[in-house]
Design a protein around this motif. Structure first.
Motif, PDB file in Angstrom:
ATOM      1  N   PRO B 131      43.416  49.873  36.258  1.00  0.00           N
ATOM      2  CA  PRO B 131      43.286  50.156  37.148  1.00  0.00           C
ATOM      3  C   PRO B 131      41.417  50.389  37.534  1.00  0.00           C
ATOM      4  O   PRO B 131      40.929  51.011  36.907  1.00  0.00           O
ATOM      5  N   ARG B 132      40.496  49.938  38.374  1.00  0.00           N
ATOM      6  CA  ARG B 132      39.311  49.708  38.559  1.00  0.00           C
ATOM      7  C   ARG B 132      38.881  50.636  39.818  1.00  0.00           C
ATOM      8  O   ARG B 132      38.654  49.513  40.968  1.00  0.00           O
ATOM      9  N   PRO B 133      38.933  51.903  39.610  1.00  0.00           N
ATOM     10  CA  PRO B 133      38.604  52.091  41.199  1.00  0.00           C
ATOM     11  C   PRO B 133      36.397  52.521  40.496  1.00  0.00           C
ATOM     12  O   PRO B 133      36.436  51.613  39.947  1.00  0.00           O
ATOM     13  N   CYS B 134      36.065  52.539  41.360  1.00  0.00           N
ATOM     14  CA  CYS B 134      34.409  52.862  41.793  1.00  0.00           C
ATOM     15  C   CYS B 134      34.567  54.069  40.482  1.00  0.00           C
ATOM     16  O   CYS B 134      35.105  55.090  40.285  1.00  0.00           O
ATOM     17  N   MET B 135      33.433  53.714  39.175  1.00  0.00           N
ATOM     18  CA  MET B 135      32.619  54.253  38.414  1.00  0.00           C
ATOM     19  C   MET B 135      32.791  55.467  38.685  1.00  0.00           C
ATOM     20  O   MET B 135      32.908  56.441  37.977  1.00  0.00           O
ATOM     21  N   GLN B 136      31.457  55.775  39.979  1.00  0.00           N
ATOM     22  CA  GLN B 136      31.331  56.571  39.821  1.00  0.00           C
ATOM     23  C   GLN B 136      30.551  57.287  39.243  1.00  0.00           C
ATOM     24  O   GLN B 136      30.565  58.261  38.677  1.00  0.00           O
ATOM     25  N   CYS B 137      29.841  56.124  38.102  1.00  0.00           N
ATOM     26  CA  CYS B 137      28.688  55.751  37.823  1.00  0.00           C
ATOM     27  C   CYS B 137      27.667  57.518  37.255  1.00  0.00           C
ATOM     28  O   CYS B 137      27.028  58.116  38.425  1.00  0.00           O
ATOM     29  N   SER B 138      26.997  58.620  36.619  1.00  0.00           N
ATOM     30  CA  SER B 138      25.663  59.620  36.326  1.00  0.00           C
ATOM     31  C   SER B 138      24.243  58.340  36.512  1.00  0.00           C
ATOM     32  O   SER B 138      23.975  58.778  36.837  1.00  0.00           O
ATOM     33  N   ASN B 139      24.547  57.583  35.903  1.00  0.00           N
ATOM     34  CA  ASN B 139      22.881  56.818  36.224  1.00  0.00           C
ATOM     35  C   ASN B 139      23.680  55.414  36.837  1.00  0.00           C
ATOM     36  O   ASN B 139      23.617  54.335  36.787  1.00  0.00           O
ATOM     37  N   PRO B 140      23.871  55.585  38.291  1.00  0.00           N
ATOM     38  CA  PRO B 140      24.486  54.101  39.271  1.00  0.00           C
ATOM     39  C   PRO B 140      23.581  52.972  39.158  1.00  0.00           C
ATOM     40  O   PRO B 140      22.161  52.971  39.818  1.00  0.00           O
ATOM     41  N   PRO B 141      24.022  52.067  38.885  1.00  0.00           N
ATOM     42  CA  PRO B 141      22.657  50.943  39.312  1.00  0.00           C
ATOM     43  C   PRO B 141      22.829  50.669  40.268  1.00  0.00           C
ATOM     44  O   PRO B 141      21.582  49.745  40.898  1.00  0.00           O
ATOM     45  N   CYS B 142      23.656  50.651  41.792  1.00  0.00           N
ATOM     46  CA  CYS B 142      23.945  50.222  42.655  1.00  0.00           C
ATOM     47  C   CYS B 142      22.812  51.541  43.465  1.00  0.00           C
ATOM     48  O   CYS B 142      22.524  50.669  44.917  1.00  0.00           O
ATOM     49  N   VAL B 143      22.724  52.628  43.733  1.00  0.00           N
ATOM     50  CA  VAL B 143      21.574  53.369  43.835  1.00  0.00           C
ATOM     51  C   VAL B 143      20.342  52.902  43.972  1.00  0.00           C
ATOM     52  O   VAL B 143      19.553  53.052  45.193  1.00  0.00           O
ATOM     53  N   PRO B 144      19.512  52.447  43.361  1.00  0.00           N
ATOM     54  CA  PRO B 144      18.383  52.619  42.909  1.00  0.00           C
ATOM     55  C   PRO B 144      17.970  50.760  43.960  1.00  0.00           C
ATOM     56  O   PRO B 144      17.212  51.185  43.987  1.00  0.00           O
TER      57      PRO B 144
END
Lengths: 402, 298
Positions: B131-144
Motif C-alpha cells: 500500500p502506498r499512501p502519502c509518505m508525509q515526508c519530513s523533507n517533502p520535495p513537493c513543498v518547496p
C-alpha cells in the motif's frame, strides 16, 4: 497628430503574406472549438492527468518562451555590437513579444485554476523555481513592451533608452532561458531531468530557436530585412554553431544516460529513443530539426529559400525536442506496479495529446500568428522604413560579407 | 377471536411506526451531516472511554488509546507515522476503496493504491502487496516547489494542501518521488452514465453520493465544476479530519489483516514506536533523503 505618430503607407500584402493570413485564419477558426472546450469543460477532455501531469501545452510554453529569449539575446547582441541590423532588430523585438505572449497564454491555459494566477505574484514562494520564473517573466514582458513602445515612437532612429533596456534584457533572457531548464533540473524525483545538462541545453536551444525563427521571418518578409547579405552573415553561422552544439549536448545526454544504465534515467531515454514515439526524436528532432538544416546550410547557397527553410526546419525540430524532455521524463513510473495498482482517467503512463489539446495549441499559435502579421501591417513604423513591395527574391544569393 | 378495535389500533401503531422510520430515514443524513461537519469540531474532544489494556485485545483498540494520548499533547509534540506490515497485507485493496469512500474521491483520484509485485518464478514465487499512501515526508520535495505556498508541512507531520490557494500547476505532482499526489481534473464516476428519472437507477439516484461533500482539512468541499478541489492537486492526509475527532485513518480502521498501524512516533509507548524499532523495518526510496514517515515491515 504629429508626423512622428503618423503611420506610413503600408505596402500591399504579397501573395505569400496572404497565404500566411489564410493559414492563420483557418487555424484560428478550427481551434475555436478547442478553446470552447477548455473554458466550458475544463480539463475533462485533456489526456494529461496525475501520472503524466504535463503534456503538449507545457512543452509548447517552454518552447515559445525559450524562442523569445533566444530572439532577444540575438537582437540584443547585434545591438550591443553595433551591427547595422536595425530593421531586423525591430522585427525581432516584435517577434520576441509575440512568441513570449504565446508561451504565457499556453501555460495559463494549462493551470487547474485559471482565476488564481494572481497568486503567483501576491503569494510568491521564491524558493520555488516556478515562483521565481513568474517574476522574471513579468519583468521581461514589461521590458519588451517598453522596448516596443520606444521603437514605435522613434520610427527609424534608435532611442537612447534602448541601450538600458538591452542591458536589462540580456541577463533576464539568460536567466529565464536557463531557468526553464532549472525548473526541470531541481526535480530530484525525475532522474531524467535532474542533471546539470538540461539547463545549458535549454539556453543553447533557446538561442538556436531564436536564430531559426529570425531566419524564417527575415526570409519571409521583405519589410524588416533590408540587407540580406548582412542577415546571412550573422544568422547562418549562428544556426550552424547552434546545431553543432545541440548535437554535441544531445549526444552527451543520451550516451551518458544509457552508459550509466541507471534504470530510472535509462528508462526515459529508452522510451524517447525506442518507444512508440521514437520518430519524434529520430525524424522530427534529429533528422529534420538538426541534420537536414545543417546540410542545407553547409552545402547549399544561402538564398532566402534555403535560409527560410533551414529556419523552419530547426524551429519545428526543436519543438520535438521539448516534447522529448517533458513526456519521457514523466511517462516512466517511479514505483513499479503503480500503473496496475489503480486505474482511472489520468492514472496512466500512456500519453498522447487529445483533440482538445491540439485544437487549443492550434488556436493559440494561429492567434499569435495573426497578431504578428497584424502588427506588421498596423505598425509599419515599428519595423523601420516601409520598403517598396517587391516580390521576395527567394533565389537571390547572398554575397560574402565584407 | 381478535377484537376488531384492537386490530385497528395495532394497524395504526404499525403505520405510525413506519411513518416515523421513513421520516427518520429522510432526515437522518442531513442531521448526521450536521453533527459530523467540520464546523462542529470542538478542540475539547469528548472521546469515548476505552477499556483497559487486555492481553489479546484488537490492535485497533490499542491504537485508539495511543491516539487519545497523542491528542492530549500540543500539535508540535506529535509525529504521526504509519507502519505497514507487508507480511500481513493480503492485497484486498479494501484500504484503497474505503479511503475513496471516506474522502469522496472522484474518478482519477486515488490516495492509497496498493502495488502488487510478483517475485521469483514458479515454484519459488511469491506475491507482495505494498500500500502506498502519502509518505508525509519530513523533507517533502513537493513543498518547496509550490510557487504559491499552497502546501506545507504541519507541526504534527502531515503535509497539508490549501485547496483554495492551489493554482493547479501540478509542479508538486511531478516533484513527488512516490507519485503520491494526484490531479483532480473534475471527472466523476457517473460521467457519461445514463440519466434516469427513477429513484433506483442511473445518474440521478447515484448522484446523492457523488454530490456529498468531502471533509478534508477541516472543511466541507462540495463537488462543483471549477471549484476546488476540482483543478487542484490532492493527496492522502492521514485522514486529518478523523484524527481531530479521535478516529483512526479510514485505511487503518478498514484493514482486514490489521496490517496498517498508525500513531504518534514521539510516544515511546505507542504501537508504531515499538514497530519502528523492528530490525525488519524499511522505507521507500530512503536514498533520496525525503525521510518518509510511512514505514514498512518486510
Amino acid at each position: 497628430m504629429s508626423k512622428r505618430f503618423a503611420l506610413p503607407t503600408t505596402p500591399r500584402a504579397s501573395r505569400l503574406e496572404w497565404v500566411l493570413w489564410g493559414l492563420a485564419g483557418l487555424g484560428f477558426l478550427v481551434g475555436l472549438y478547442g478553446m470552447y472546450d477548455r473554458f466550458v469543460f475544463g480539463h475533462l477532455n485533456a489526456n494529461y492527468g496525475s501520472y503524466v501531469p504535463w503534456g503538449l501545452w507545457v512543452a509548447a510554453y517552454v518552447y515559445f518562451v525559450g524562442m523569445s529569449a533566444g530572439v532577444t539575446l540575438l537582437v540584443s547582441a547585434w545591438y550591443l555590437m553595433r551591427r547595422p541590423l536595425a530593421s531586423l532588430g525591430r522585427l525581432g523585438v516584435w517577434l520576441a513579444l509575440v512568441t513570449f505572449t504565446t508561451g504565457m497564454f499556453l501555460i495559463w491555459l494549462d493551470l487547474g485554476q485559471l482565476g488564481r494566477v494572481w497568486r503567483l505574484y501576491l503569494r510568491t514562494n521564491f524558493m520555488s523555481m516556478m515562483g521565481l520564473m513568474a517574476w522574471l517573466y513579468l519583468v521581461y514582458g514589461i521590458g519588451l513592451a517598453l522596448a516596443l513602445w520606444f521603437l514605435w515612437r522613434s520610427r527609424d532612429g534608435e532611442p537612447r533608452v534602448m541601450r538600458w533596456l538591452v542591458y536589462l534584457a540580456v541577463p533576464l533572457a539568460i536567466a529565464f532561458a536557463g531557468g526553464e531548464g532549472a525548473l526541470f533540473g531541481v526535480v530530484g524525483a525525475r532522474p531524467f531531468w535532474s542533471e546539470g545538462l538540461p539547463q545549458i541545453l535549454f539556453l543553447v536551444t533557446a538561442i538556436l530557436s531564436g536564430g531559426a525563427v529570425l531566419s524564417l521571418a527575415a526570409a519571409l518578409f521583405t519589410i524588416g530585412a533590408p540587407n540580406w547579405d548582412e542577415v546571412v552573415a550573422v544568422l547562418r553561422p549562428i544556426l550552424m554553431i547552434g546545431i553543432g552544439v545541440t548535437l554535441l549536448m544531445e549526444w552527451a545526454q543520451v550516451s551518458m544516460g544509457l552508459y550509466s544504465a541507471i534504470p530510472a534515467r535509462a528508462a526515459s531515454l529508452n522510451l524517447m529513443l525506442f518507444g512508440p514515439y521514437w520518430w519524434v526524436f529520430w525524424i522530427v528532432f534529429l533528422g529534420l530539426g538538426l541534420v537536414a538544416p545543417l546540410l542545407l546550410l553547409l552545402f547549399v547557397r544561402p538564398t532566402r529559400l534555403t535560409m527560410g527553410l533551414a529556419g523552419l526546419l530547426v524551429a519545428v525540430g526543436l519543438f520535438g525536442s521539448k516534447l522529448n524532455i517533458i513526456i519521457p521524463g514523466l511517462a516512466v513510473s517511479e514505483l513499479q506496479g503503480l500503473e496496475r495498482a489503480f486505474t482511472g482517467p489520468g492514472l496512466s503512463f500512456q500519453y498522447f495529446p487529445s483533440v482538445t489539446e491540439w485544437l487549443v495549441f492550434v488556436w493559440v499559435i494561429s492567434f499569435s500568428a495573426l497578431l504578428f502579421l497584424a502588427g506588421r501591417r498596423l505598425l509599419p513604423s515599428l519595423l523601420g522604413r516601409a520598403e517598396t513591395q517587391d516580390k521576395p527574391e527567394l533565389s537571390r544569393v547572398a554575397t560574402p560579407a565584407s | 377471536m381478535l377484537d376488531k378495535t384492537q386490530t385497528t389500533v395495532g394497524r395504526r401503531e404499525i403505520l405510525v411506526k413506519m411513518a416515523s422510520a421513513v421520516f427518520a430515514g429522510l432526515v437522518a443524513p442531513a442531521v448526521f451531516d450536521q453533527l459530523t461537519s467540520p464546523s462542529d469540531a470542538s478542540p475539547a474532544l469528548d472521546l469515548p472511554k476505552l477499556p483497559e489494556p487486555q492481553p489479546n485485545e484488537d490492535v485497533l483498540v490499542r491504537m485508539l488509546r495511543d491516539l487519545q494520548r497523542a491528542l492530549q499533547k500540543p500539535l508540535e509534540q506529535r509525529r504521526w507515522v504509519m507502519v505497514i506490515d507487508l507480511r500481513k497485507c493480503v492485497g484486498c485493496h479494501a484500504c484503497t476503496i474505503s479511503c475513496a469512500v471516506e474522502n469522496k474521491l472522484a474518478a482519477g483520484v486515488v490516495y492509497r493504491p496498493v502495488l502488487e509485485e510478483e517475485i521469483g518464478t514458479f515454484p519459488n514465487v511469491t506475491r507482495r502487496f505494498i500500500p502506498r499512501p502519502c509518505m508525509q515526508c519530513s523533507n517533502p520535495p513537493c513543498v518547496p516547489v509550490c510557487p504559491v505556498n499552497a502546501t506545507w508541512k504541519r507541526k504534527d507531520g502531515i503535509v497539508e494542501i490549501d485547496y483554495e490557494a492551489c493554482i493547479g500547476c501540478r509542479y508538486c505532482v511531478t516533484a513527488c518521488p512516490y507519485q503520491a499526489r494526484v490531479f483532480d481534473s473534475g471527472r466523476g464516476y457517473l460521467d457519461e452514465t445514463p440519466v434516469q428519472a427513477s429513484r433506483l437507477l442511473g445518474q440521478k439516484a447515484a448522484n446523492v453520493y457523488a454530490e456529498a461533500p468531502a471533509y478534508e482539512y477541516g472543511k466541507a468541499w462540495a463537488r462543483r465544476e471549477g471549484q476546488s478541489p476540482v483543478g487542484n492537486a490532492r493527496k492522502c492526509h492521514f485522514c486529518a479530519h478523523r484524527l481531530e475527532r479521535g478516529l483512526l485513518p479510514e485505511c487503518v480502521a478498514t484493514c482486514i489483516g490489521r496490517a496498517t498501524y498508525f500513531g504518534d512516533a514521539n510516544d515511546p509507548d505507542s504501537a508504531v514506536a515499538e514497530l519502528i524499532g523492528s530490525p525488519n523495518v524499511m522505507r521507500l526510496k530512503e536514498e533520496l533523503g525525503t525521510e518518509p514517515n510511512v514505514y514498512y515491515l518486510v
